[in-house]
Design an enzyme around this catalytic site. Structure first.
Site, PDB file in Angstrom:
ATOM      1  N   ARG A   1      12.408  -4.354   6.632  1.00 32.71           N
ATOM      2  CA  ARG A   1      13.181  -4.122   5.415  1.00 32.71           C
ATOM      3  C   ARG A   1      14.621  -4.008   5.846  1.00 32.71           C
ATOM      4  NH1 ARG A   1      13.123  -0.010   1.743  1.00 32.71           N
ATOM      5  NH2 ARG A   1      13.049  -1.216  -0.149  1.00 32.71           N
TER       6      ARG A   1
ATOM      7  N   ALA B   1       3.173   1.703   2.922  1.00 35.93           N
ATOM      8  CA  ALA B   1       4.381   0.878   2.784  1.00 35.93           C
ATOM      9  C   ALA B   1       5.400   1.575   1.891  1.00 35.93           C
ATOM     10  CB  ALA B   1       4.022  -0.490   2.222  1.00 35.93           C
TER      11      ALA B   1
ATOM     12  N   HIS C   1       5.653   6.504  -2.475  1.00 32.69           N
ATOM     13  CA  HIS C   1       6.963   7.058  -2.863  1.00 32.69           C
ATOM     14  C   HIS C   1       6.795   8.528  -3.236  1.00 32.69           C
ATOM     15  CE1 HIS C   1       7.681   2.740  -4.537  1.00 32.69           C
ATOM     16  NE2 HIS C   1       7.921   2.773  -3.242  1.00 32.69           N
TER      17      HIS C   1
ATOM     18  N   CYS D   1       0.820  -1.212   0.000  1.00 30.63           N
ATOM     19  CA  CYS D   1       0.000   0.000   0.000  1.00 30.63           C
ATOM     20  C   CYS D   1       0.857   1.266   0.000  1.00 30.63           C
ATOM     21  CB  CYS D   1      -0.912  -0.011   1.216  1.00 30.63           C
ATOM     22  SG  CYS D   1      -0.023   0.079   2.773  1.00 30.63           S
TER      23      CYS D   1
END
Lengths: 457, 530
Positions: B83, B52, B182, B49
């Site tokens: 991560r 994320a 992003h 999503c």
């Protein structure tokens, strides 16, 4: 590691730091994976499903199949009905499970999606089932989601009947597939005919054959077994906080009496499970099981010198923490910090009662629900312990404070082979007494000077 | 094209219509693909999503900032230590919050009455305990729905404490994948952080590495090589990156772009605002690393630098050549499939080729068309309702700081020499006819393509890993490197070769079929016994 953590504790914090719980939906997804030919479905944004599948795969080292309604901004405004209908069509077309078990998310709950009515309006292929549970992420924790999903299955599938079968039901609570195998083995040794729900053996623990199946046949609790849960004569529900609501539901809706027991970890809690099974089968305890118990007690006595009066920090989900607190007490270890992130005050009462049963002072330990690993770390910074027992996230504290750790509970992200073996039962007890003793002995070796270093211990 | 058609014909007409535009079996020059559109509900997309993408990918790795997840506990839990964006303090006393997860852990009352107050109380506590220079607030799904204003909270925090605070409205449902996150993260960094510092680089040639998240230490290997040549790395976005260095990013000479998808917005905006050119590099792969270093040298056009670049390349190649040859001998002729996020599926093809491995299936989770087809097609992409919801910020040249490095003509000349400036040609040109490219791949397609294309090894994520492995195909994680790495640069290439060879040749593969499946039970007597 964790260099920023200060020693001074702010008692009533508003910010959670390094959580010791996660959200309801992952519990629902995990629960639904334990049903035969069932696709768990996450009704929310894609990220929820992706995160849950990820953590489950990392814990079990197995595929965790689940689908998502893939909400967009539009569906968040207008509701997720069409996303859900499309999902169901595609899931049945492509993956062909018998059941779709939907759980909600904080998104679909906040917008007030009425999943129940969506399902009743849905065209469902013959012989297939679509059901749901409400799992708002801002309530409870993952174990609540697990419990809600169990009730969801029963609400949709379990038939009311006055005709009782000879069977009992066993609700294992949140355990690993290795535990499922062990709990069933003990039930079989005790000669009871049971339905076991949910059952992850054969689903989140599958052999390497070179062929992958989305839904392994014959594994997981069958639809028929869930339908007939209402006919069982008795329920043994394990995990006092994970299984209490599903047990109460069985009693209220299907008049099935239940015995609610702690997760059978260590000697006396396993004894309780065995005794409850004996009450049903009216059968003497088989020699082989008594032998196993004896071996566990023998091991505890053999190794007690390395565990007695040691202190432990035990953290994780309420039921598994309760079990390990009991096991530690049996080993002579003092549970100094007993902590869960799950916001249930019953946890504190239960742990205190367990302390009192053993004549231990609850004031000398910190027993706390609805807290986090940051707090646990601060406690340890103020007064350390000999061993940490809990999920993989505690390894940060273990490294920061140079304390040995034994992993258990959920999630264990950095061990292989863990979840296919038992934590529960006498066999699980033997495994964990060995693990705990080993790390304490290794620590003693590492800390001892050459002249004090013993080859024989 | 057989394999694509075989796959698509298994879909119902409704799904077929959608997916046929997202699956391409390459034919040559005119290949196209649909991308960055909604995933089909229930299809088992690999996508995550917006949160994320924002918190998990871009913002989270900034080590000296406290990143708060504003919402219920789950999202903070899943994005905690999951991560492998490695980080360590750059100097004694630098704050490093990477091992921590901060969350407002919202409860029913917060959902009903709003969570701003709890967020501000939490920030007060964070200030008391840690006193960070920068705080990021990342929103999860319910936040936008209940109307919490994280930007307003951030402004109040800035005023109260005199620190930098950025609110990101990166609710999970925004956009169609991580990609929206992003973009939102890029906007926040551009608005509030980049350009706020004034420490000038000391070195003659300075760069930022954009879109490098230091998974498995990749960024460190890149920095090692760049420093050896003599470059100064001003900042890294964002693996092992810091608020303190990103503030000064606008003072560097050149932006290197690794992950085009996640950071191209910053690269573009810095070009417009500060005149900094960006160079699409790829430090994944030996040949690709050499090429990237040579393009950089060409850009700066200094014979000394060029000489040093060649020296370092020669030295590095010499050091790894035996190992590379060894692993190449084990891997040559194998075929691979690779499904990752928005850049790696392209980058890793270069590295695999170094070892003689062809990538016959490639796919992205959340790429846009330009990541496949190249940036030239951007003007022809029509924004849809979902992408229109993501804010597009416009910047203009900074009156004081804008400095044109090269004229447009000079840039064209450099491009003609093969310096990939301010552009990216995408993945397609590096793949051959007949190979399959899938956008927004799902479990069903992964399964089917493995059956028909029969790759020897598949690179993907944890959600796919065990299903692929159980079907008998070597499966490695390309998001986490299966907890190995680095895979970047010269040293990383050797580690990659070692890991892939290890996974293909590991002994247990030979044990899958038990002997009783192929050996009948012997009957009768042995040695004439009666």
């Amino acid at each position: 590691m964790l260099d920023m953590t200060p020693k001074e504790i702010i008692e009533k914090r508003h910010i959670t730091i390094n959580p010791c719980k996660t959200c309801e939906p992952v519990g629902a997804m995990f629960c639904a994976l334990g049903v035969e030919s069932c696709m768990p479905h996450s009704h929310g944004s894609q990220g929820c499903c992706s995160y849950h599948r990820t953590v489950l795969s990392r814990h079990f080292k197995e595929p965790a199949m689940a689908s998502s309604s893939s909400f967009t901004e539009g569906s968040s405004v207008f509701g997720g009905r069409s996303n859900l209908n499309t999902s169901a069509k595609n899931i049945f077309d492509l993956y062909d499970p018998d059941i779709i078990a939907i759980h909600t998310t904080c998104l679909s709950e906040t917008i007030g999606d009425d999943v129940g009515s969506y399902i009743s309006d849905m065209e469902i292929p013959d012989g297939k089932t679509v059901l749901y549970a409400s799992t708002p992420s801002y309530e409870g924790s993952h174990i609540q989601g697990f419990s809600n999903m169990m009730i969801g299955f029963m609400k949709y599938m379990t038939k009311n009947t006055d005709k009782k079968s000879g069977k009992i039901a066993i609700f294992p609570g949140w355990v690993n597939p290795g535990d499922d195998g062990e709990l069933k083995r003990i039930a079989e040794l005790m000669g009871v005919d049971y339905t076991y729900f949910p059952d992850h053996e054969g689903i989140l623990e599958t052999p390497m054959t070179g062929k992958y199946k989305y839904f392994p046949k014959g594994a997981g609790t069958s639809a028929k077994d869930i339908q007939e849960l209402g006919a069982v004569k008795k329920l043994i529900a394990l995990g006092q906080l994970t299984s209490v609501e599903s047990a109460q539901y069985m009693e209220k809706q299907h008049k099935v009496p239940f015995t609610l027991l702690p997760s059978p970890i260590g000697v006396s809690l396993t004894d309780k499970y065995v005794m409850a099974l004996r009450d049903i089968s009216k059968q003497e305890i088989p020699q082989s099981l008594e032998y196993e118990r004896g071996r566990l007690v023998d091991l505890m006595l053999d190794s007690h010198a390395y565990t007695y009066n040691k202190t432990a920090a035990i953290y994780g989900d309420p039921d598994v923490v309760y079990g390990f607190t009991s096991l530690c007490i049996e080993m002579g270890i003092t549970p100094k910090y007993v902590i869960t992130g799950t916001p249930k005050e019953d946890f504190v009462r239960q742990i205190k009662a367990l302390f009192e049963e053993h004549g231990m002072d609850t004031e000398k330990s910190v027993i706390k629900a609805d807290t986090d690993l940051f707090y646990l770390h601060q406690l340890i910074k103020n007064e350390s312990v000999d061993i940490l027992i809990g999920s993989s996230y505690g390894k940060q504290i273990a490294k920061a404070e140079d304390i040995p750790i034994v992993r258990m509970g959920f999630p264990v992200l950095d061990r292989y082979g863990d979840t296919i073996q038992a934590t529960v039962g006498y066999a699980g007890g033997i495994r964990y007494v060995e693990k705990i003793t080993n790390v304490l002995m290794d620590r003693q070796d590492a800390d001892s000077s050459d002249e004090d270093f013993d080859v024989v211990m | 094209m057989k394999e694509r058609d075989n796959l698509l014909e298994k879909y119902s007409s409704r799904v077929f219509k959608n997916r046929r535009t997202h699956i391409t079996q390459l034919e040559g020059d005119s290949d196209t693909i649909a991308a960055n559109t909604r995933a089909i509900p229930g299809i088992l997309t690999a996508r995550g999503c917006c949160y994320a993408g924002c918190k998990g990918v871009v913002v989270g790795p900034i080590k000296d900032a406290v990143t708060i997840t504003h919402g219920p506990i789950g999202c903070a839990f899943y994005s905690w230590g999951t991560r492998r964006n490695k980080a360590k303090p750059s100097y004694k006393g630098e704050q490093n919050f990477i091992p921590y997860s901060f969350c407002t852990d919202m409860r029913p009352t917060d959902i009903v009455f709003g969570g701003e107050k709890k967020l501000e109380q939490g920030i007060d506590e964070i200030m008391e305990m840690f006193n960070p220079k920068c705080i990021f607030i990342c929103s999860t799904c319910p936040i936008g729905l209940i109307g919490d204003d994280v930007q307003a909270v951030a402004r109040r925090v800035e005023k109260k404490y005199g620190i930098t605070a950025v609110g990101f409205s990166c609710e999970g449902y925004k956009g169609v994948s991580q990609s929206a996150g992003h973009h939102i993260a890029n906007n926040g960094l551009m608005r509030q952080i980049i350009g706020s510092g004034d420490i000038k680089p000391k070195g003659k040639y300075s760069v930022n590495i954009l879109g490098e998240y230091n998974i498995g230490g990749d960024g460190w290997e890149q920095e090692r090589i760049l420093k050896k040549i003599g470059y100064e790395v001003v900042s890294v976005f964002t693996g092992d990156g810091s608020y303190e260095t990103i503030k000064n990013a606008h003072l560097a000479d050149l932006n290197l772009v690794m992950c085009h998808r996640s950071i191209n917005y910053v690269a573009q905006m810095m070009k417009t605002k500060y005149g900094i050119d960006w160079l699409k590099v790829n430090f994944i792969g030996i040949g690709a690393t050499c090429k990237s270093l040579r393009m950089m040298a060409e850009y700066f056009n200094d014979p000394k630098l060029t000489k040093r670049t060649e020296e370092v390349i020669a030295e590095e190649l010499e050091a790894i050549s035996d190992d590379v040859e060894h692993y190449k001998s084990m891997l040559k002729g194998k075929t691979a499939g690779i499904f990752v996020g928005g850049s790696r599926s392209h980058h890793y093809q270069a590295l695999l080729r170094d070892f003689g491995v062809e990538t016959i299936i490639a796919g992205y989770e959340f790429a846009h068309r330009d990541d496949y087809e190249g940036r030239d097609i951007i003007p022809s992409i029509k924004p849809d309702a979902d992408s229109k919801n993501i804010e597009e910020i416009t910047v203009s040249p900074d009156e004081e700081l804008y400095r044109e490095r090269y004229s447009a003509e000079q840039i064209e000349q450099l491009k003609e020499k093969g310096v990939e400036l301010d552009t990216y040609d995408g993945m397609f040109p590096d793949m051959k006819k007949g190979y399959i490219v899938v956008d927004d791949y799902n479990v069903f397609e992964t399964d089917e393509l493995i059956k028909t294309m029969k790759p020897d090894i598949f690179f993907s994520g944890i959600k796919d890993k065990y299903a692929i492995q159980k079907s008998g195909v070597v499966s490695r994680q390309m998001h986490s490197y299966d907890y190995s790495g680095p895979y970047a640069g010269f040293n990383g290439a050797v580690i990659f070769g070692r890991d892939v060879a290890m996974s293909i040749y590991t002994n247990a593969w030979a044990l899958i079929t038990p002997p009783w499946k192929s050996t009948p039970i012997l009957e009768g007597t042995v040695g004439g016994e009666k």
